[in-house]
Scaffold this active site. Sequence first.
Site, mmCIF file in Angstrom:
data_model
loop_
_atom_site.group_PDB
_atom_site.id
_atom_site.type_symbol
_atom_site.label_atom_id
_atom_site.label_comp_id
_atom_site.label_asym_id
_atom_site.label_seq_id
_atom_site.Cartn_x
_atom_site.Cartn_y
_atom_site.Cartn_z
ATOM 1 N N GLY A 10 0.826 -1.209 0.000
ATOM 2 C CA GLY A 10 0.000 0.000 0.000
ATOM 3 C C GLY A 10 0.861 1.260 0.000
ATOM 4 O O GLY A 10 2.094 1.197 -0.101
ATOM 5 N N ILE A 12 1.575 3.869 2.308
ATOM 6 C CA ILE A 12 2.579 4.113 3.352
ATOM 7 C C ILE A 12 3.433 2.859 3.561
ATOM 8 O O ILE A 12 4.643 2.929 3.782
ATOM 9 C CB ILE A 12 1.896 4.554 4.667
ATOM 10 C CG1 ILE A 12 0.965 5.735 4.399
ATOM 11 C CG2 ILE A 12 2.940 4.934 5.712
ATOM 12 C CD1 ILE A 12 0.090 6.134 5.580
ATOM 13 N N ASP A 58 -4.878 -13.101 3.014
ATOM 14 C CA ASP A 58 -5.905 -12.266 3.611
ATOM 15 C C ASP A 58 -5.902 -12.481 5.122
ATOM 16 O O ASP A 58 -6.157 -13.589 5.604
ATOM 17 C CB ASP A 58 -7.266 -12.649 3.010
ATOM 18 C CG ASP A 58 -8.300 -11.571 3.257
ATOM 19 O OD1 ASP A 58 -8.326 -11.037 4.387
ATOM 20 O OD2 ASP A 58 -9.063 -11.279 2.326
ATOM 21 N N SER A 125 -4.309 7.229 13.713
ATOM 22 C CA SER A 125 -4.633 8.437 12.945
ATOM 23 C C SER A 125 -4.968 9.603 13.863
ATOM 24 O O SER A 125 -5.517 9.415 14.959
ATOM 25 C CB SER A 125 -5.846 8.119 12.066
ATOM 26 O OG SER A 125 -6.393 9.298 11.546
ATOM 27 N N THR A 127 -7.286 11.289 13.476
ATOM 28 C CA THR A 127 -8.748 11.303 13.527
ATOM 29 C C THR A 127 -9.253 10.997 14.949
ATOM 30 O O THR A 127 -10.359 11.410 15.310
ATOM 31 C CB THR A 127 -9.331 10.315 12.481
ATOM 32 O OG1 THR A 127 -10.710 10.560 12.334
ATOM 33 C CG2 THR A 127 -9.133 8.873 12.854
ATOM 34 N N TYR A 150 -14.738 3.939 10.464
ATOM 35 C CA TYR A 150 -13.291 3.904 10.213
ATOM 36 C C TYR A 150 -12.532 4.470 11.420
ATOM 37 O O TYR A 150 -11.628 3.839 11.960
ATOM 38 C CB TYR A 150 -12.920 4.697 8.943
ATOM 39 C CG TYR A 150 -11.468 5.041 8.924
ATOM 40 C CD1 TYR A 150 -10.524 4.065 8.627
ATOM 41 C CD2 TYR A 150 -11.014 6.316 9.284
ATOM 42 C CE1 TYR A 150 -9.168 4.355 8.679
ATOM 43 C CE2 TYR A 150 -9.672 6.609 9.335
ATOM 44 C CZ TYR A 150 -8.749 5.634 9.027
ATOM 45 O OH TYR A 150 -7.410 5.919 9.105
ATOM 46 N N LYS A 154 -9.824 2.760 14.523
ATOM 47 C CA LYS A 154 -8.504 3.206 14.985
ATOM 48 C C LYS A 154 -8.504 3.358 16.510
ATOM 49 O O LYS A 154 -7.553 2.981 17.185
ATOM 50 C CB LYS A 154 -8.106 4.517 14.284
ATOM 51 C CG LYS A 154 -7.836 4.342 12.801
ATOM 52 C CD LYS A 154 -6.693 3.358 12.546
ATOM 53 C CE LYS A 154 -6.534 2.969 11.101
ATOM 54 N NZ LYS A 154 -5.595 1.852 10.877
ATOM 55 N N ASN A 199 -9.469 12.513 -1.174
ATOM 56 C CA ASN A 199 -8.485 13.314 -0.436
ATOM 57 C C ASN A 199 -7.931 14.446 -1.301
ATOM 58 O O ASN A 199 -7.898 14.357 -2.527
ATOM 59 C CB ASN A 199 -7.343 12.426 0.076
ATOM 60 C CG ASN A 199 -7.848 11.392 1.069
ATOM 61 O OD1 ASN A 199 -7.790 10.203 0.808
ATOM 62 N ND2 ASN A 199 -8.394 11.841 2.184
HETATM 63 C C1 WQD Z 1 -8.091 17.763 3.520
HETATM 64 C C2 WQD Z 1 -8.737 19.123 3.364
HETATM 65 C C3 WQD Z 1 -11.108 19.039 2.929
HETATM 66 C C4 WQD Z 1 -10.844 17.204 -1.000
HETATM 67 C C5 WQD Z 1 -8.387 12.276 5.797
HETATM 68 C C6 WQD Z 1 -9.071 11.045 6.326
HETATM 69 C C7 WQD Z 1 -8.939 10.996 7.803
HETATM 70 C C8 WQD Z 1 -7.492 11.019 8.094
HETATM 71 C C9 WQD Z 1 -6.742 12.125 7.552
HETATM 72 C C10 WQD Z 1 -6.693 8.833 8.084
HETATM 73 C C11 WQD Z 1 -10.098 19.227 4.058
HETATM 74 C C12 WQD Z 1 -10.354 19.649 1.765
HETATM 75 C C13 WQD Z 1 -10.517 17.761 0.214
HETATM 76 C C14 WQD Z 1 -11.414 18.041 -2.009
HETATM 77 C C15 WQD Z 1 -11.258 19.910 -0.504
HETATM 78 N N1 WQD Z 1 -6.784 10.014 8.593
HETATM 79 N N2 WQD Z 1 -10.713 19.081 0.469
HETATM 80 N N3 WQD Z 1 -11.581 19.364 -1.712
HETATM 81 O O1 WQD Z 1 -10.194 15.539 5.805
HETATM 82 O O2 WQD Z 1 -7.949 15.478 6.880
HETATM 83 O O3 WQD Z 1 -9.126 13.382 6.255
HETATM 84 O O4 WQD Z 1 -7.029 12.252 6.161
HETATM 85 O O5 WQD Z 1 -6.453 7.900 8.688
HETATM 86 O O6 WQD Z 1 -9.577 9.918 8.344
HETATM 87 O O7 WQD Z 1 -10.396 11.097 5.909
HETATM 88 O O8 WQD Z 1 -8.098 14.857 4.496
HETATM 89 O O9 WQD Z 1 -7.417 15.071 2.146
HETATM 90 O O10 WQD Z 1 -9.814 14.469 2.651
HETATM 91 O O11 WQD Z 1 -9.010 16.778 3.139
HETATM 92 O O12 WQD Z 1 -11.427 21.101 -0.295
HETATM 93 O O13 WQD Z 1 -11.751 17.600 -3.108
HETATM 94 O O14 WQD Z 1 -8.994 19.366 1.976
HETATM 95 O O15 WQD Z 1 -12.313 19.689 3.157
HETATM 96 O O16 WQD Z 1 -10.202 20.510 4.560
HETATM 97 P P1 WQD Z 1 -8.889 14.888 5.906
HETATM 98 P P2 WQD Z 1 -8.599 15.211 3.035
#
Ligand code: WQD
Length: 337
Positions: A10, A12, A58, A125, A127, A150, A154, A199
Site C-alpha cells: 500500500g 505508506i 488475507d 490516525s 482522527t 473507520y 482506529k 483526499n
Molecule cells: C483535507 C482538506 C477538505 C478534497 C483524511 C481522512 C482521515 C485522516 C486524515 C486517516 C479538508 C479539503 C478535500 C477536495 C477539498 N486520517 N478538500 N476538496 O479531511 O484530513 O481526512 O485524512 O487515517 O480519516 O479522511 O483529508 O485530504 O480528505 O481533506 O477542499 O476535493 O482538503 O475539506 O479541509 P482529511 P482530506
Amino acid sequence: MKILVTGGLGFIGSHTVVELQNEGFEVVIIDNLSNSSEEVLKGIVAISGKTPIFEKMDLRIKNEVEAFFKKHNDVAGVIHFAASKAVGESVENPLLYYENNINTLVYILQELQQKAEAHFIFSSSCTVYGEAEKMPITEDASIQVAMSPYGNTKQIGEEIITDVAKVTNVNAILLRYFNPMGAHPTAEIGELPIGVPQNLIPFITQTGIGMRKELSVYGNDYSTPDGTCIRDYIHVVDLAKAHVVALQRLLNKKNLSKVETFNLGTGTGSSVLEVITAFEKVSGQKLPYKIVGRRDGDIISAYANTDKANTVLGWKAQSTLEEALASAWKWEQKIRS
Ligand code: WQD
C-alpha cells in the site's frame, strides 16, 4: 532481522518497506492486493535493490494467519498497515471495516502473544482527536467520540493493543498520522487512489494533469485565517522513516514503556488555499478550482505538536510542503505518461 509489514504494497507500507530495507532489515510483506498491486514490488526493488518476501494472503482468515506465523517463526517485529481507510465507505458498510481492521488485528496479536517477546507498530490516525480544543495537538489531547466506523476502528485498535500489551510480552508503538502525502522522490512508488480521490492531494494532482475539470474547495467560511480548513500534510517518506526509528526503539528497549503513542506530522498547519498556491508554484501552472459548500464531518483545523516524536524518537519531518507536492506531482506525471 525479519520484519513483517502487513499492507506492505500500500501507499505508506511500500515506502516503509523501502526504508526498512535501506536500513538492512529483511522484510516479509503480507498484502491481499485489495487496494494495491503486485506491480508495487517492482518499484520497491528498483529503489532499494532488494526484493522483499511477498505472501499474498488475507488476514481475515485466521488459520492463514496462524500458518503464516508458523512458517515465518523468526519474525522479530510487525508493522501493521493493512486496513481499510475510506471514511465514507465505512459509514456505508461498517461491518466490512470492523472485520478488516479489527478481526485482523486480533488474529495477529493472538499469534504475537505466544512469543517470548513481540514488537508491534500500529497505524493510527489524528482522527482520534476529532476537533481538538488546542492547536497544535499533543498526544495527551482527549480522544473524541469517533465520527465514523473507520475512525472508531482506529480508537478500538489502540485500546485492544493497550489491553493486550498490559498482560503479555507484546510491546507496542501507536503512530498517529496526520495527513500523509507525496511519493518517493524517484517516482518508483506513490499513491494509487481507486476511482475519484476523496483526499485533497490526489485530487489536486489529478486536476493538474487534466483528469478532473476542477477542484472543489469545501468551504471558505471557517474560522481560519483564509476561511479554509487547516491540516498537517506530511511527506510519506518522512512518515516511513518514523516507522523505522520506532521499530529500532522497540528493539533497543531503552527506557521503553509497554505502549507508547506518537504524533507523526510536520507541526505546521496549511490551509486548502495554501496547498493550492504551493501546488501552482511547484507545477508552474494554475489550478482550476471553485469554492463550494462545506463537506459533512470535516474538522476545521488539525496539526501536530511533534515534540514527543522529536525528543523520544529523535525523528523530525524533513520535507517542506512544496517538496512533498513536487514528489506527488512527479508521480502523477509518471503514472499518466
Ligand atoms: C483535507 C482538506 C477538505 C478534497 C483524511 C481522512 C482521515 C485522516 C486524515 C486517516 C479538508 C479539503 C478535500 C477536495 C477539498 N486520517 N478538500 N476538496 O479531511 O484530513 O481526512 O485524512 O487515517 O480519516 O479522511 O483529508 O485530504 O480528505 O481533506 O477542499 O476535493 O482538503 O475539506 O479541509 P482529511 P482530506
